[in-house]
Design a protein around this motif. Structure first.
Motif, short mmCIF file in Angstrom:
data_model
loop_
_atom_site.label_atom_id
_atom_site.label_comp_id
_atom_site.label_asym_id
_atom_site.label_seq_id
_atom_site.Cartn_x
_atom_site.Cartn_y
_atom_site.Cartn_z
N PRO A 105 0.81 -1.23 0.00
CA PRO A 105 0.00 0.00 0.00
C PRO A 105 0.84 1.28 0.00
O PRO A 105 1.95 1.31 0.53
CB PRO A 105 -0.83 -0.11 1.28
CG PRO A 105 -0.08 -1.06 2.16
CD PRO A 105 0.66 -1.99 1.23
N THR A 106 0.30 2.31 -0.62
CA THR A 106 0.89 3.64 -0.65
C THR A 106 0.18 4.48 0.41
O THR A 106 -1.03 4.34 0.58
CB THR A 106 0.70 4.26 -2.05
OG1 THR A 106 1.25 3.40 -3.02
CG2 THR A 106 1.37 5.62 -2.16
N PRO A 107 0.89 5.33 1.12
CA PRO A 107 0.23 6.17 2.13
C PRO A 107 -0.93 6.99 1.53
O PRO A 107 -0.91 7.35 0.36
CB PRO A 107 1.35 7.10 2.62
CG PRO A 107 2.62 6.36 2.34
CD PRO A 107 2.35 5.59 1.08
N CYS A 108 -1.92 7.28 2.35
CA CYS A 108 -3.10 8.04 1.91
C CYS A 108 -2.96 9.53 2.17
O CYS A 108 -3.83 10.31 1.77
CB CYS A 108 -4.35 7.52 2.62
SG CYS A 108 -4.78 5.84 2.12
N SER A 109 -1.90 9.91 2.87
CA SER A 109 -1.69 11.34 3.09
C SER A 109 -0.23 11.67 2.85
O SER A 109 0.65 10.83 3.06
CB SER A 109 -2.11 11.75 4.51
OG SER A 109 -1.37 11.04 5.47
N CYS A 110 0.02 12.90 2.41
CA CYS A 110 1.37 13.35 2.10
C CYS A 110 2.20 13.36 3.38
O CYS A 110 1.76 13.88 4.42
CB CYS A 110 1.34 14.75 1.48
SG CYS A 110 2.99 15.43 1.18
N LEU A 111 3.37 12.76 3.31
CA LEU A 111 4.24 12.71 4.48
C LEU A 111 4.88 14.06 4.78
O LEU A 111 5.37 14.29 5.89
CB LEU A 111 5.32 11.63 4.29
CG LEU A 111 4.80 10.20 4.06
CD1 LEU A 111 5.95 9.25 3.78
CD2 LEU A 111 3.98 9.73 5.23
N SER A 112 4.87 14.97 3.81
CA SER A 112 5.46 16.30 4.01
C SER A 112 4.47 17.32 4.59
O SER A 112 4.79 18.05 5.52
CB SER A 112 6.01 16.85 2.69
OG SER A 112 7.06 16.04 2.22
N CYS A 113 3.23 17.37 4.01
CA CYS A 113 2.28 18.42 4.42
C CYS A 113 0.97 17.87 4.98
O CYS A 113 0.14 18.64 5.46
CB CYS A 113 2.00 19.35 3.25
SG CYS A 113 1.04 18.57 1.92
N GLY A 114 0.74 16.55 4.87
CA GLY A 114 -0.48 15.97 5.41
C GLY A 114 -1.67 16.00 4.48
O GLY A 114 -2.77 15.57 4.84
N CYS A 115 -1.52 16.50 3.24
CA CYS A 115 -2.60 16.57 2.26
C CYS A 115 -3.15 15.18 1.96
O CYS A 115 -2.40 14.20 1.90
CB CYS A 115 -2.07 17.23 0.99
SG CYS A 115 -3.26 17.33 -0.37
N ASP A 116 -4.47 15.06 1.78
CA ASP A 116 -5.11 13.79 1.42
C ASP A 116 -4.73 13.43 -0.01
O ASP A 116 -5.06 14.16 -0.94
CB ASP A 116 -6.63 13.91 1.57
CG ASP A 116 -7.35 12.62 1.22
OD1 ASP A 116 -6.69 11.58 0.99
OD2 ASP A 116 -8.60 12.65 1.19
N ILE A 117 -4.05 12.32 -0.20
CA ILE A 117 -3.66 11.87 -1.55
C ILE A 117 -4.28 10.51 -1.89
O ILE A 117 -3.84 9.82 -2.80
CB ILE A 117 -2.11 11.80 -1.69
CG1 ILE A 117 -1.50 10.86 -0.66
CG2 ILE A 117 -1.49 13.20 -1.61
CD1 ILE A 117 -0.02 10.54 -0.89
N SER A 118 -5.32 10.14 -1.14
CA SER A 118 -5.94 8.83 -1.35
C SER A 118 -6.54 8.67 -2.75
O SER A 118 -6.63 7.55 -3.25
CB SER A 118 -7.00 8.56 -0.28
OG SER A 118 -8.02 9.54 -0.34
N GLN A 119 -6.94 9.78 -3.39
CA GLN A 119 -7.54 9.71 -4.72
C GLN A 119 -6.56 10.07 -5.84
O GLN A 119 -6.92 10.07 -7.02
CB GLN A 119 -8.76 10.63 -4.79
CG GLN A 119 -9.84 10.31 -3.77
CD GLN A 119 -10.36 8.89 -3.90
OE1 GLN A 119 -10.68 8.42 -4.99
NE2 GLN A 119 -10.44 8.19 -2.77
N VAL A 120 -5.30 10.36 -5.47
CA VAL A 120 -4.28 10.72 -6.47
C VAL A 120 -3.76 9.45 -7.12
O VAL A 120 -3.48 8.45 -6.46
CB VAL A 120 -3.13 11.51 -5.80
CG1 VAL A 120 -2.02 11.80 -6.80
CG2 VAL A 120 -3.66 12.80 -5.18
N GLU A 121 -3.64 9.51 -8.46
CA GLU A 121 -3.16 8.35 -9.23
C GLU A 121 -1.67 8.12 -8.96
O GLU A 121 -0.88 9.05 -8.81
CB GLU A 121 -3.38 8.62 -10.72
CG GLU A 121 -3.09 7.42 -11.60
CD GLU A 121 -3.42 7.68 -13.06
OE1 GLU A 121 -2.65 7.21 -13.92
OE2 GLU A 121 -4.44 8.35 -13.34
N VAL A 122 -1.28 6.86 -8.91
CA VAL A 122 0.13 6.50 -8.72
C VAL A 122 0.92 6.96 -9.94
O VAL A 122 0.55 6.68 -11.08
CB VAL A 122 0.28 4.96 -8.52
CG1 VAL A 122 1.74 4.56 -8.52
CG2 VAL A 122 -0.39 4.52 -7.23
#
Length: 85
Positions: A4-21
């Motif tokens: 699995p890829t994290p669901c939130s940005c490790l730098s700023c905390g932004c939700d990236i759950s819907q961002v394409e790999v």
């Protein structure tokens, strides 16, 4: 195997759950299967001479020197791994 890829940005905390790999990074692990030990019992018959009562037995192959020993494949693996002389 995909992890699995994290669901939130490790730098700023932004939700990236819907961002394409964007890309995939791979790592390979080489292993060998769990060994299955195969035991083969070799037997020779023993006869008694009816005249002198001497015990005569059959012969094992020359390479069978002990009652229990490793076979050629397990010895080859041990040699490959540097475990045998």
């Amino acid at each position: 195997m995909e992890h699995p890829t994290p669901c939130s940005c490790l730098s700023c905390g932004c939700d990236i759950s819907q961002v394409e790999v964007k890309k995939m990074i791979g790592r390979q692990v080489f292993d060998i299967p769990t060994p299955k030990i195969i035991v083969t019992e070799h037997q020779v018959g023993v006869k008694e001479c009816p005249e002198c009562k001497a015990q005569i037995q059959g012969s094992f192959p020359e390479s069978f020197k002990a009652p229990v020993q490793y076979g050629e494949r397990i010895r080859a693996v041990a040699a490959y791994l540097g475990l045998a002389e």
